[in-house]
Design an enzyme around this catalytic site. Sequence first.
Site, PDB file in Angstrom:
ATOM      1  N   ASN A 266       0.867  -1.190   0.000  1.00 41.13           N
ATOM      2  CA  ASN A 266       0.000   0.000   0.000  1.00 41.13           C
ATOM      3  C   ASN A 266       0.898   1.233   0.000  1.00 41.13           C
ATOM      4  O   ASN A 266       1.518   1.547   1.011  1.00 41.13           O
ATOM      5  CB  ASN A 266      -0.889  -0.045   1.256  1.00 41.13           C
ATOM      6  CG  ASN A 266      -1.733   1.214   1.421  1.00 41.13           C
ATOM      7  OD1 ASN A 266      -1.779   2.065   0.527  1.00 41.13           O
ATOM      8  ND2 ASN A 266      -2.393   1.326   2.559  1.00 41.13           N
TER       9      ASN A 266
ATOM     10  N   LYS B  97       0.055   4.214  -0.157  1.00 44.23           N
ATOM     11  CA  LYS B  97      -0.601   5.362   0.512  1.00 44.23           C
ATOM     12  C   LYS B  97      -0.440   6.623  -0.345  1.00 44.23           C
ATOM     13  O   LYS B  97      -0.362   6.525  -1.557  1.00 44.23           O
ATOM     14  CB  LYS B  97      -0.060   5.530   1.937  1.00 44.23           C
ATOM     15  CG  LYS B  97      -0.190   4.225   2.744  1.00 44.23           C
ATOM     16  CD  LYS B  97      -0.022   4.392   4.225  1.00 44.23           C
ATOM     17  CE  LYS B  97      -0.220   3.037   4.912  1.00 44.23           C
ATOM     18  NZ  LYS B  97      -0.116   3.112   6.354  1.00 44.23           N
TER      19      LYS B  97
ATOM     20  N   HIS C 245      -9.584   0.881   4.997  1.00 43.41           N
ATOM     21  CA  HIS C 245      -8.297   1.094   5.669  1.00 43.41           C
ATOM     22  C   HIS C 245      -8.508   2.021   6.863  1.00 43.41           C
ATOM     23  O   HIS C 245      -9.307   2.960   6.799  1.00 43.41           O
ATOM     24  CB  HIS C 245      -7.269   1.702   4.697  1.00 43.41           C
ATOM     25  CG  HIS C 245      -5.879   1.673   5.255  1.00 43.41           C
ATOM     26  ND1 HIS C 245      -5.454   2.593   6.197  1.00 43.41           N
ATOM     27  CD2 HIS C 245      -4.847   0.825   5.064  1.00 43.41           C
ATOM     28  CE1 HIS C 245      -4.209   2.293   6.544  1.00 43.41           C
ATOM     29  NE2 HIS C 245      -3.822   1.232   5.871  1.00 43.41           N
TER      30      HIS C 245
ATOM     31  N   GLU D 237      -6.872   4.404   8.027  1.00 45.35           N
ATOM     32  CA  GLU D 237      -6.659   5.844   7.782  1.00 45.35           C
ATOM     33  C   GLU D 237      -7.911   6.462   7.176  1.00 45.35           C
ATOM     34  O   GLU D 237      -8.241   7.627   7.445  1.00 45.35           O
ATOM     35  CB  GLU D 237      -5.423   6.042   6.886  1.00 45.35           C
ATOM     36  CG  GLU D 237      -4.134   5.818   7.683  1.00 45.35           C
ATOM     37  CD  GLU D 237      -2.964   5.283   6.872  1.00 45.35           C
ATOM     38  OE1 GLU D 237      -2.994   5.347   5.630  1.00 45.35           O
ATOM     39  OE2 GLU D 237      -2.010   4.791   7.509  1.00 45.35           O
TER      40      GLU D 237
ATOM     41  N   GLU E  51      -5.069  -5.158  10.472  1.00 46.58           N
ATOM     42  CA  GLU E  51      -4.066  -4.110  10.683  1.00 46.58           C
ATOM     43  C   GLU E  51      -4.332  -3.394  11.997  1.00 46.58           C
ATOM     44  O   GLU E  51      -5.186  -2.499  12.069  1.00 46.58           O
ATOM     45  CB  GLU E  51      -4.135  -3.088   9.543  1.00 46.58           C
ATOM     46  CG  GLU E  51      -3.808  -3.656   8.186  1.00 46.58           C
ATOM     47  CD  GLU E  51      -3.269  -2.576   7.235  1.00 46.58           C
ATOM     48  OE1 GLU E  51      -2.211  -2.805   6.655  1.00 46.58           O
ATOM     49  OE2 GLU E  51      -3.894  -1.514   7.104  1.00 46.58           O
TER      50      GLU E  51
ATOM     51  N   GLY F 293       2.748   2.253  10.764  1.00 48.01           N
ATOM     52  CA  GLY F 293       3.656   3.379  10.606  1.00 48.01           C
ATOM     53  C   GLY F 293       4.352   3.780  11.903  1.00 48.01           C
ATOM     54  O   GLY F 293       4.944   4.847  11.990  1.00 48.01           O
TER      55      GLY F 293
ATOM     56  N   SER G 171       3.751  -2.244  10.142  1.00 49.61           N
ATOM     57  CA  SER G 171       5.206  -2.277  10.266  1.00 49.61           C
ATOM     58  C   SER G 171       5.835  -3.605   9.843  1.00 49.61           C
ATOM     59  O   SER G 171       6.806  -4.051  10.450  1.00 49.61           O
ATOM     60  CB  SER G 171       5.631  -1.890  11.695  1.00 49.61           C
ATOM     61  OG  SER G 171       5.182  -0.575  12.003  1.00 49.61           O
TER      62      SER G 171
HETATM   63  P1  13P Z   1       3.164   0.348   7.639  1.00 57.04           P
HETATM   64  O1  13P Z   1       3.697  -0.922   7.008  1.00 57.04           O
HETATM   65  O2  13P Z   1       3.854   1.575   7.144  1.00 57.04           O
HETATM   66  O3  13P Z   1       3.084   0.239   9.117  1.00 57.04           O
HETATM   67  O4  13P Z   1       1.644   0.498   7.118  1.00 57.04           O
HETATM   68  C1  13P Z   1       0.777  -0.565   7.227  1.00 57.04           C
HETATM   69  C2  13P Z   1      -0.464  -0.251   6.468  1.00 57.04           C
HETATM   70  O5  13P Z   1      -1.256   0.583   6.879  1.00 57.04           O
HETATM   71  C3  13P Z   1      -0.700  -0.933   5.188  1.00 57.04           C
HETATM   72  O6  13P Z   1      -1.969  -0.703   4.706  1.00 57.04           O
END
Ligand code: 13P
Length: 251
Positions: free
Chosen positions: A9, A11, A95, A97, A167, A173, A212
């Site tokens: 992803n 982002k 997701h 976010e 997740e 992150g 992560s």
């Molecule tokens: P990270 O791998 O940067 O922690 O992000 C995970 C994520 O949100 C994937 O959709």
Amino acid sequence: MRRSMVAGNWKMHGTRASVAELIDGLNRQALPAGVEVAVFPVSIHLAQVVEGLKGVALSVGAQDCAIEAGQGALTGEVSSEQLRDAGCKLVLVGHSERRLILGDSEEQVVRKFAAAQAAGLIPVLCVGETLEQREAGETLAVVARLLDSVIDALGVAVLSAAVVAYEPVWAIGTGLTASPQQAQDVHAAIRARVAAKDAEVAGGLRILYGGSVKAANAAELFGMPDIDGGLVGGASLNADEFGAICRAAGN
Ligand code: 13P
């Protein structure tokens, strides 16, 4: 046997120039045949990525889709039909976010999931708890609620053409990763919940871990019985690191 999957992803990252570099890097990776690999760039880079990775055994997906599958008056949105037309095979829905920062409600996530399938895309349904919810002992209840909102509205059979990604929000992150056992416990609970409705669907359902994931922890996570691969954020922006994560899923 479930085929493992590693999804990157990207982002809200990338410019045309940096995406071109990432495409070059991905073209140089030895990707394992037994793993389904996918990348999820921002919408305006989809055409560039689809074109640039033509010769690579890799799928392209979008990070979100509209609540309607077709075309219409919905300013700013991109529909699942349009994503399919652009060469996407998959789309992330729900997701954290989007749920927590952009306000996607459970009802909207259900509609996006349905719209994705209506256009022939595979939705990757993301579920996970916040740190506060984990500390309050609510992890399994939260994940079950997010999963049930789709199952109750659309029926359990829709999961036979979908992927689930667990997740934990506190691991996204942050550099904090759920331990393999912590992740496995939630993945097993997700599978058991689906199995209570339909054992066959549960047995075939791919459940990815996200939060992560990096080359250094991927093999241990992917070695757990109910972890069928990963949804990778930050580490997917580095082609060599992402390639190494894909290879970890192939072992
Ligand atoms: P990270 O791998 O940067 O922690 O992000 C995970 C994520 O949100 C994937 O959709």
